[in-house]
Design a protein around this motif. Structure first.
Motif, PDB file in Angstrom:
ATOM      1  N   LYS A   1      34.757  76.479  48.599  1.00  0.00           N
ATOM      2  CA  LYS A   1      35.325  77.784  48.952  1.00  0.00           C
ATOM      3  C   LYS A   1      34.199  78.732  49.353  1.00  0.00           C
ATOM      4  O   LYS A   1      33.236  78.912  48.603  1.00  0.00           O
ATOM      5  CB  LYS A   1      36.069  78.342  47.739  1.00  0.00           C
ATOM      6  N   PHE A   2      34.322  79.322  50.538  1.00  0.00           N
ATOM      7  CA  PHE A   2      33.341  80.280  51.030  1.00  0.00           C
ATOM      8  C   PHE A   2      33.958  81.673  51.038  1.00  0.00           C
ATOM      9  O   PHE A   2      35.134  81.841  51.344  1.00  0.00           O
ATOM     10  CB  PHE A   2      32.876  79.908  52.434  1.00  0.00           C
TER      11      PHE A   2
ATOM     12  N   HIS B   1      29.533  81.006  47.665  1.00  0.00           N
ATOM     13  CA  HIS B   1      30.434  79.866  47.708  1.00  0.00           C
ATOM     14  C   HIS B   1      30.692  79.361  46.294  1.00  0.00           C
ATOM     15  O   HIS B   1      29.962  79.687  45.357  1.00  0.00           O
ATOM     16  CB  HIS B   1      29.849  78.746  48.572  1.00  0.00           C
TER      17      HIS B   1
ATOM     18  N   TRP C   1      24.954  75.849  55.483  1.00  0.00           N
ATOM     19  CA  TRP C   1      25.232  77.265  55.669  1.00  0.00           C
ATOM     20  C   TRP C   1      23.979  78.060  55.320  1.00  0.00           C
ATOM     21  O   TRP C   1      23.057  77.536  54.680  1.00  0.00           O
ATOM     22  CB  TRP C   1      26.409  77.721  54.798  1.00  0.00           C
TER      23      TRP C   1
END
Length: 202
Positions: free
Chosen positions: A135-136, A180, A174
């Motif tokens: 999850k970002f 995250h 990323w």
């Protein structure tokens, strides 16, 4: 006319066809079983499952498969840095650390960033059904004091959180400032195994 001014890049690719995922899985499990210092750290810090983050800094030396992983990662990180238009000058992005994560059923990794690094990422070794995505969080979230919620059909680039469901053998990269987390492993029996890493500008 709408112009999107800023972007948060996420790089996705297959790690390498030369990496034997079964060998990588077995290596992760053997290291976790032998790493008493890492086990002690996880227990003392309430960390679910196992991570070698605080105990081992020489995985590529211990098992040749990790040296192969780093070689593949170097190529992906160089491509991502080019896509990000980083002006690195006479320095380069170099591996800072690499570690194993084994997340049991019910385990989570809460929201965090990777300070002092430039690029962070994870490659996925074992992903049982229900073991969760990554999850970002929109990096602007803390500044949206009075913003109404987004509609369910909002495009991905406008959502406050984006969930990415990776695949075994895939690598995600990323920029290290991007917050995250790993939601709960909802698998009933099986562990989620990944290898995470940071690259610094050196």
């Amino acid at each position: 006319m709408i112009t999107n001014l800023f972007t948060t890049p996420l790089y996705r690719a297959a790690l390498s066809p030369d990496i034997d995922q079964r060998e990588l899985t077995q290596s992760c499990l053997v290291i976790a079983d032998d790493d008493e210092a890492g086990q002690d750290w996880c227990e003392a810090n309430g960390f679910p499952g196992y991570t070698s983050y605080a105990s081992l800094s020489d995985l590529p030396w211990r098992f040749p498969i990790f040296a192969d992983v780093v070689k593949a990662l170097d190529t992906h990180v160089a491509a991502f840095a080019k896509d990000c238009h980083f002006d690195l000058g006479d320095k380069a992005l170099k591996l800072e650390d690499i570690w194993i994560n084994i997340l049991p059923p019910g385990g989570i990794h809460t929201g965090h960033i990777h300070p002092h690094s430039v690029i962070s990422g994870t490659t996925y070794v074992a992903l049982p059904e229900g073991s969760a995505a990554i999850k970002f969080e929109d990096p602007r979230l803390q500044m949206m004091m009075a913003a109404p919620p987004r509609t369910k059909d909002a495009p991905e680039h406008l959502k406050p959180f984006v969930y990415i469901a990776p695949e075994v053998g895939e690598v995600l990269l990323w920029e290290s400032w991007l917050r995250h987390e790993v939601p709960m492993n909802m698998s009933e029996e099986d562990e989620r195994i990944s290898v995470s890493f940071n690259y610094k500008w050196d």
